[in-house]
Design an enzyme around this catalytic site. Structure first.
Site, PDB file in Angstrom:
ATOM      1  N   ASP A   1      -7.944  -3.560  13.701  1.00 50.23           N
ATOM      2  CA  ASP A   1      -9.323  -3.786  13.249  1.00 50.23           C
ATOM      3  C   ASP A   1      -9.401  -4.957  12.259  1.00 50.23           C
ATOM      4  O   ASP A   1     -10.429  -5.178  11.637  1.00 50.23           O
ATOM      5  CB  ASP A   1      -9.885  -2.499  12.605  1.00 50.23           C
ATOM      6  CG  ASP A   1      -9.058  -2.023  11.403  1.00 50.23           C
ATOM      7  OD1 ASP A   1      -8.069  -2.700  11.038  1.00 50.23           O
ATOM      8  OD2 ASP A   1      -9.408  -0.976  10.824  1.00 50.23           O
TER       9      ASP A   1
ATOM     10  N   HIS B   1      -7.580  -5.259   9.477  1.00 49.52           N
ATOM     11  CA  HIS B   1      -7.284  -4.954   8.062  1.00 49.52           C
ATOM     12  C   HIS B   1      -6.018  -5.678   7.612  1.00 49.52           C
ATOM     13  O   HIS B   1      -5.094  -5.891   8.392  1.00 49.52           O
ATOM     14  CB  HIS B   1      -7.215  -3.443   7.785  1.00 49.52           C
ATOM     15  CG  HIS B   1      -6.047  -2.715   8.362  1.00 49.52           C
ATOM     16  ND1 HIS B   1      -6.174  -1.545   9.073  1.00 49.52           N
ATOM     17  CD2 HIS B   1      -4.718  -2.969   8.330  1.00 49.52           C
ATOM     18  CE1 HIS B   1      -4.970  -1.124   9.430  1.00 49.52           C
ATOM     19  NE2 HIS B   1      -4.071  -1.963   9.002  1.00 49.52           N
TER      20      HIS B   1
ATOM     21  N   ASP C   1       0.837  -1.199   0.000  1.00 49.65           N
ATOM     22  CA  ASP C   1       0.000   0.000   0.000  1.00 49.65           C
ATOM     23  C   ASP C   1       0.871   1.247   0.000  1.00 49.65           C
ATOM     24  O   ASP C   1       2.081   1.183   0.188  1.00 49.65           O
ATOM     25  CB  ASP C   1      -0.990   0.003   1.184  1.00 49.65           C
ATOM     26  CG  ASP C   1      -0.394  -0.574   2.466  1.00 49.65           C
ATOM     27  OD1 ASP C   1       0.826  -0.475   2.652  1.00 49.65           O
ATOM     28  OD2 ASP C   1      -1.162  -1.130   3.280  1.00 49.65           O
TER      29      ASP C   1
END
Ligand code: PGA
Length: 245
Positions: free
Chosen positions: A137, A139, A68
């Site tokens: 979370d 991800h 990313d």
């Protein structure tokens, strides 16, 4: 259930993940890797750099893709994820700069840039190995919990929890980018091998959730790894502290 390996220390976790890369590289010198950023992979990247310097691993023909990248950070911005991989790995290893890939955040049309990045990955035959971190979370990449997920590389709005967690790398929380480009769930799952690494007490709850998960839940993105036949989760004793194994 996913295959978990628990190590005593962060150093061991990093070393085991680096060994997976070195092994894959021995089998295929032009290995196509997707590499993570953040606090977790620092030890891995340092170990990969050490292996490159000692000649234990030869990255001369390897290809590396960022998983990313923050919008709108340029490659040479010290907060960018390209800069991170360069700082901890590329500049210490015999990897060619033209074999290091990241979405071009300066492109006029970032949606088109996502499609171009996805095509570049596919043109390289997809990833041989992907190393993932995991968010609190759940991800993976920056695929945040959401009712739907994109199979391909795309732009994502970061969750408040992710921005909060990443604020430690910035002088002010307000400086943390709100958007990023991330590999899609399909891009990740097309990888031939996936290794997820996690360390520290702060990851204990999410490791428990990952260990216990038996169904795909789009609100827990790491659960998509259940669809993949070759995933290894390597976590240290602290991250594993809530597992019943
Ligand atoms: P971290 O980030 O390694 O900084 O905990 C992991 C992630 O968000 O994937």
């Amino acid at each position: 259930m996913l295959n978990f390996i628990i190590t005593e220390t962060y150093k061991e976790m990093s070393g085991l993940a680096a060994e997976r890369i070195a092994l894959a590289l021995k089998k295929k010198s032009d290995l196509v890797m997707a590499l993570p950023t953040g606090g977790t992979p620092v030890g891995l990247l340092e170990e990969m750099s050490r292996m490159a310097k000692s000649g234990e691993a030869n990255f001369a023909k390897a290809k590396s893709f960022n998983i990313d990248e923050y919008i709108p950070l340029k490659k040479d911005d010290p907060q960018s994820y390209y800069w991170f991989l360069n700082h901890y790995f590329y500049q210490h290893a015999n990897i060619s700069v033209e074999n290091t890939f990241v979405p071009d955040i300066l492109a006029d049309d970032l949606t088109a840039e996502c499609a171009r990045y996805e095509q570049t990955i596919q043109a390289h035959g997809d990833f041989d190995i992907t190393i993932l971190g995991i968010g609190h979370d759940g991800h993976i990449g920056f695929n945040e919990p959401h009712a739907t997920h994109s199979p391909v590389c795309h732009i994502i709005n970061l969750n408040e929890e992710t921005i909060e967690a990443n604020a430690r790398f910035f002088s002010h929380k307000e400086d943390v980018p709100q958007q990023a480009i991330t590999l899609g769930m399909g891009t990740i799952l097309r990888s031939k091998e996936i290794v997820l690494i996690a360390n520290g007490k702060s990851k204990a709850a999410v490791m428990k959730q990952l260990h216990n998960c038996a169904h795909i839940d789009p609100l827990f993105p790491a659960s998509f790894l259940l669809l993949h036949p070759n995933v290894t989760v390597i976590c240290d004793r602290e991250a594993a502290s809530l597992l019943n194994i």
